[in-house]
Motif scaffolding. Structure first.
Motif, PDB file in Angstrom:
ATOM      1  N   ASP A  23       0.853  -1.185   0.000  1.00  0.00           N
ATOM      2  CA  ASP A  23       0.000   0.000   0.000  1.00  0.00           C
ATOM      3  C   ASP A  23       0.896   1.244   0.000  1.00  0.00           C
ATOM      4  O   ASP A  23       2.046   1.212   0.446  1.00  0.00           O
ATOM      5  N   SER A  24       0.366   2.337  -0.481  1.00  0.00           N
ATOM      6  CA  SER A  24       1.096   3.601  -0.470  1.00  0.00           C
ATOM      7  C   SER A  24       0.882   4.317   0.861  1.00  0.00           C
ATOM      8  O   SER A  24      -0.234   4.300   1.410  1.00  0.00           O
ATOM      9  N   ILE A  25       1.928   4.946   1.356  1.00  0.00           N
ATOM     10  CA  ILE A  25       1.843   5.663   2.629  1.00  0.00           C
ATOM     11  C   ILE A  25       2.537   7.019   2.483  1.00  0.00           C
ATOM     12  O   ILE A  25       3.319   7.246   1.561  1.00  0.00           O
ATOM     13  N   THR A  26       2.253   7.903   3.442  1.00  0.00           N
ATOM     14  CA  THR A  26       2.907   9.207   3.496  1.00  0.00           C
ATOM     15  C   THR A  26       3.558   9.371   4.858  1.00  0.00           C
ATOM     16  O   THR A  26       2.887   9.241   5.895  1.00  0.00           O
ATOM     17  N   LEU A  27       4.847   9.632   4.844  1.00  0.00           N
ATOM     18  CA  LEU A  27       5.592   9.814   6.089  1.00  0.00           C
ATOM     19  C   LEU A  27       5.899  11.290   6.289  1.00  0.00           C
ATOM     20  O   LEU A  27       6.326  11.983   5.348  1.00  0.00           O
ATOM     21  N   GLY A  28       5.670  11.774   7.516  1.00  0.00           N
ATOM     22  CA  GLY A  28       6.090  13.114   7.889  1.00  0.00           C
ATOM     23  C   GLY A  28       7.504  13.044   8.438  1.00  0.00           C
ATOM     24  O   GLY A  28       7.762  12.295   9.388  1.00  0.00           O
ATOM     25  N   ILE A  29       8.423  13.792   7.839  1.00  0.00           N
ATOM     26  CA  ILE A  29       9.838  13.688   8.197  1.00  0.00           C
ATOM     27  C   ILE A  29      10.395  15.068   8.529  1.00  0.00           C
ATOM     28  O   ILE A  29      10.132  16.052   7.811  1.00  0.00           O
ATOM     29  N   ASN A  30      11.134  15.125   9.615  1.00  0.00           N
ATOM     30  CA  ASN A  30      11.875  16.343   9.932  1.00  0.00           C
ATOM     31  C   ASN A  30      13.300  16.158   9.425  1.00  0.00           C
ATOM     32  O   ASN A  30      14.021  15.299   9.913  1.00  0.00           O
ATOM     33  N   ARG A  31      13.661  16.980   8.419  1.00  0.00           N
ATOM     34  CA  ARG A  31      14.977  16.854   7.801  1.00  0.00           C
ATOM     35  C   ARG A  31      15.693  18.206   7.890  1.00  0.00           C
ATOM     36  O   ARG A  31      15.224  19.198   7.323  1.00  0.00           O
ATOM     37  N   ASN A  32      16.773  18.201   8.653  1.00  0.00           N
ATOM     38  CA  ASN A  32      17.565  19.432   8.835  1.00  0.00           C
ATOM     39  C   ASN A  32      16.712  20.584   9.347  1.00  0.00           C
ATOM     40  O   ASN A  32      16.839  21.732   8.917  1.00  0.00           O
ATOM     41  N   GLY A  33      15.784  20.257  10.257  1.00  0.00           N
ATOM     42  CA  GLY A  33      14.959  21.291  10.870  1.00  0.00           C
ATOM     43  C   GLY A  33      13.708  21.646  10.105  1.00  0.00           C
ATOM     44  O   GLY A  33      12.892  22.460  10.573  1.00  0.00           O
ATOM     45  N   GLN A  34      13.499  21.072   8.930  1.00  0.00           N
ATOM     46  CA  GLN A  34      12.311  21.344   8.132  1.00  0.00           C
ATOM     47  C   GLN A  34      11.431  20.104   8.026  1.00  0.00           C
ATOM     48  O   GLN A  34      11.934  18.991   7.881  1.00  0.00           O
ATOM     49  N   ASN A  35      10.125  20.316   8.090  1.00  0.00           N
ATOM     50  CA  ASN A  35       9.172  19.212   7.974  1.00  0.00           C
ATOM     51  C   ASN A  35       8.772  19.017   6.512  1.00  0.00           C
ATOM     52  O   ASN A  35       8.375  19.973   5.831  1.00  0.00           O
ATOM     53  N   ILE A  36       8.890  17.778   6.030  1.00  0.00           N
ATOM     54  CA  ILE A  36       8.499  17.445   4.660  1.00  0.00           C
ATOM     55  C   ILE A  36       7.662  16.171   4.669  1.00  0.00           C
ATOM     56  O   ILE A  36       7.699  15.396   5.648  1.00  0.00           O
ATOM     57  N   ASN A  37       6.919  15.949   3.597  1.00  0.00           N
ATOM     58  CA  ASN A  37       6.153  14.717   3.432  1.00  0.00           C
ATOM     59  C   ASN A  37       6.775  13.867   2.337  1.00  0.00           C
ATOM     60  O   ASN A  37       7.149  14.391   1.277  1.00  0.00           O
ATOM     61  N   VAL A  38       6.887  12.576   2.592  1.00  0.00           N
ATOM     62  CA  VAL A  38       7.470  11.641   1.634  1.00  0.00           C
ATOM     63  C   VAL A  38       6.467  10.523   1.378  1.00  0.00           C
ATOM     64  O   VAL A  38       5.985   9.887   2.324  1.00  0.00           O
ATOM     65  N   LYS A  39       6.135  10.288   0.098  1.00  0.00           N
ATOM     66  CA  LYS A  39       5.231   9.203  -0.258  1.00  0.00           C
ATOM     67  C   LYS A  39       6.031   8.017  -0.792  1.00  0.00           C
ATOM     68  O   LYS A  39       6.955   8.195  -1.587  1.00  0.00           O
ATOM     69  N   LEU A  40       5.647   6.828  -0.346  1.00  0.00           N
ATOM     70  CA  LEU A  40       6.332   5.629  -0.826  1.00  0.00           C
ATOM     71  C   LEU A  40       5.389   4.440  -0.776  1.00  0.00           C
ATOM     72  O   LEU A  40       4.330   4.495  -0.134  1.00  0.00           O
ATOM     73  N   PHE A  41       5.770   3.363  -1.462  1.00  0.00           N
ATOM     74  CA  PHE A  41       4.964   2.137  -1.516  1.00  0.00           C
ATOM     75  C   PHE A  41       5.604   1.092  -0.607  1.00  0.00           C
ATOM     76  O   PHE A  41       6.795   0.795  -0.721  1.00  0.00           O
ATOM     77  N   VAL A  42       4.818   0.524   0.302  1.00  0.00           N
ATOM     78  CA  VAL A  42       5.318  -0.462   1.270  1.00  0.00           C
ATOM     79  C   VAL A  42       5.278  -1.857   0.659  1.00  0.00           C
ATOM     80  O   VAL A  42       4.207  -2.326   0.260  1.00  0.00           O
ATOM     81  N   PRO A  43       6.425  -2.535   0.555  1.00  0.00           N
ATOM     82  CA  PRO A  43       6.415  -3.901   0.007  1.00  0.00           C
ATOM     83  C   PRO A  43       5.803  -4.884   0.998  1.00  0.00           C
ATOM     84  O   PRO A  43       5.573  -4.566   2.169  1.00  0.00           O
ATOM     85  N   ASP A  44       5.555  -6.084   0.533  1.00  0.00           N
ATOM     86  CA  ASP A  44       4.946  -7.108   1.383  1.00  0.00           C
ATOM     87  C   ASP A  44       5.828  -7.455   2.571  1.00  0.00           C
ATOM     88  O   ASP A  44       5.341  -7.815   3.634  1.00  0.00           O
ATOM     89  N   SER A  45       7.132  -7.322   2.410  1.00  0.00           N
ATOM     90  CA  SER A  45       8.064  -7.637   3.504  1.00  0.00           C
ATOM     91  C   SER A  45       8.064  -6.565   4.590  1.00  0.00           C
ATOM     92  O   SER A  45       8.503  -6.813   5.707  1.00  0.00           O
ATOM     93  N   THR A  46       7.552  -5.367   4.272  1.00  0.00           N
ATOM     94  CA  THR A  46       7.552  -4.177   5.138  1.00  0.00           C
ATOM     95  C   THR A  46       8.961  -3.754   5.550  1.00  0.00           C
ATOM     96  O   THR A  46       9.132  -3.006   6.513  1.00  0.00           O
ATOM     97  N   VAL A  47       9.977  -4.222   4.835  1.00  0.00           N
ATOM     98  CA  VAL A  47      11.366  -3.851   5.139  1.00  0.00           C
ATOM     99  C   VAL A  47      11.731  -2.624   4.307  1.00  0.00           C
ATOM    100  O   VAL A  47      11.752  -2.681   3.074  1.00  0.00           O
TER     101      VAL A  47
END
Length: 442
Positions: A264-288
């Protein structure tokens, strides 16, 4: 290849422990001018791999790596060689020596095992040092696996006491919980106390106690595996603070959500170098995803100390004593049928798994020290055939002034052999059963 490295470490570990244990009996017997007929590493039924006679003693290596032995003249032992006992006692025989000398000879192997553990621990403390995680600094509490939750825990619990005693370091917290009867935790600001029932520990013990509890850590990125999914979306130093818009902080929360979104596709909220960004990615069946968190929130709780010679000599006996107490509690757990811990007892067919697939001297010496204490404890058990059994009857003789006859000792020794054979059947049966089950489940 890995399995051969593990087996090689096991054989080296057993060889060291057996040689030192039997050397304890050997040197004590020699000191009291008692004849030692054989000194063997491993057992030699029917034939030996190597043997050479020097003086009165035959030194050899057997083919069956289940221990070793010294055969002392005039002593009724597991060899059940009673022909010698039909002749009058000779001055160089074990049976001719005073009770206190016989007691020292029998306990010398146990003493050497404990001394060896102290020496190994001292070496570890001086070279690699000691790392501890202080429980009073783990303000975020703990995360628990599914089997850990069956004991009654919830993620975020802060463990205050086990059996009404505070456990100062995480190093001993998991085993304290397995051996404990009750636990006091702080949960959502409230103090709760509940029992740790033996039957609820079964599932934890099936996993050999591994991973059912861990300090709770935040989801920050320390290292990223090459060519992994994380390498495309995450950077070192990223802190994940939300999952599909839902606020998260800890790795256990992140894994829980991840497992619900396989393929399934998910959206992660990430703090990178003091700034908040959103990253979308697809989770494989292994969840690794392929990243390792830094556990930065554990830094204040983690203490590391390398000892000088004097301090290591002081600390090593304390570590050995603590390990002995662990072995005693472990034995109590094993003999409790409600825990079914006896089903998890490992013998030679599975013991190699305790070692690293890659040759790791630090882990090797740490396990060898622990196992040396374990062998000392086992040999102290008052079972005929073990050192503790021999010692028990000798102590009784010293107290009462009456010595058991050779015939009686032969019968007692035979009972001990049957007990030990029964234990060996249990251990090997467990090994074979677990091996078969692992093959079936593949």
């Amino acid at each position: 290849m890995h399995i051969f490295i593990q087996i090689a470490q096991l054989l080296l570990c057993l060889s060291i422990l057996v040689v030192f244990h039997e050397a304890g009996h050997f040197l004590a017997a020699k000191y009291f001018k008692t004849k030692v007929e054989k000194f063997y590493l491993f057992f030699d039924p029917w034939f030996s791999l190597f043997k050479k006679k020097i003086g009165d003693t035959e030194y050899g290596i057997g083919w069956l790596p289940l221990g070793g032995y010294v055969k002392i003249a005039g002593m009724i032992d597991e060899s059940m060689d009673t022909e010698q006992m039909k002749n009058p006692p000779q001055p160089w025989e074990f049976r001719s020596k005073p009770a206190w000398q016989r007691l020292i000879i029998m306990l010398a192997g146990i003493f050497v095992n404990i001394l060896l553990a102290i020496v190994i621990y001292a070496g570890i403390l001086m070279t690699t040092g000691e790392q501890t995680i202080n429980t009073d600094q783990l303000k975020d509490g703990y995360a628990f696996s599914d089997v850990g939750k069956k004991l009654g825990f919830k993620n975020g619990d802060i463990i205050l006491k086990v059996d009404n005693k505070a456990i100062p370091t995480f190093n001993y917290l998991p085993v304290s919980l397995l051996f404990g009867d009750n636990v006091t935790v702080k949960r959502d600001g409230k103090i709760i106390k509940f029992n740790l029932l033996p039957e609820e520990k079964k599932d934890v013990l099936k996993q050999e106690g591994r991973g059912f509890i861990s300090p709770r850590i935040i989801v920050d990125v320390d290292s990223i595996l090459p060519n992994s999914l994380a390498s495309k979306y995450l950077n070192k130093g990223d802190v994940i603070f939300s999952f599909n818009g839902q606020s998260i902080k800890y790795l256990d929360e992140f894994k829980f959500e991840l497992n619900k979104h396989k393929n399934d596709s998910i959206t992660l909220g990430i703090n990178r170098n003091g700034q908040n960004i959103n990253v979308k990615l697809f989770v494989p069946d292994s969840t690794v995803l392929g990243f390792v968190p830094s556990a930065s929130n554990l830094k204040n709780a983690t203490a590391y100390k390398k000892y000088n010679f004097i301090d290591a000599i002081k600390r090593a006996p304390v570590l050995s004593w603590e390990m002995l107490l662990v072995q005693i509690k472990q034995f109590k757990l094993i003999i409790n049928p409600k825990t079914e811990a006896y089903k998890q007892v490992s013998g030679p067919l599975r013991l190699y798994k305790a070692f690293s697939p890659e040759w790791n001297w630090g882990q090797f010496w740490s396990f060898t020290a622990m196992f040396s204490i374990w062998l000392a404890f086992l040999n102290l058990l008052p079972i005929p055939g073990l050192d503790g059994g021999h010692a028990l009857f000798t102590i009784a003789e010293m107290i009462t002034g009456r010595k058991l006859s050779d015939k009686t000792m032969e019968k007692i020794q035979m009972v001990g052999i049957f007990i030990l054979l029964g234990l060996m059947i249990l251990v090997f049966g467990n090994d074979i059963w677990n091996i078969v089950q692992s093959i079936i489940n593949k």
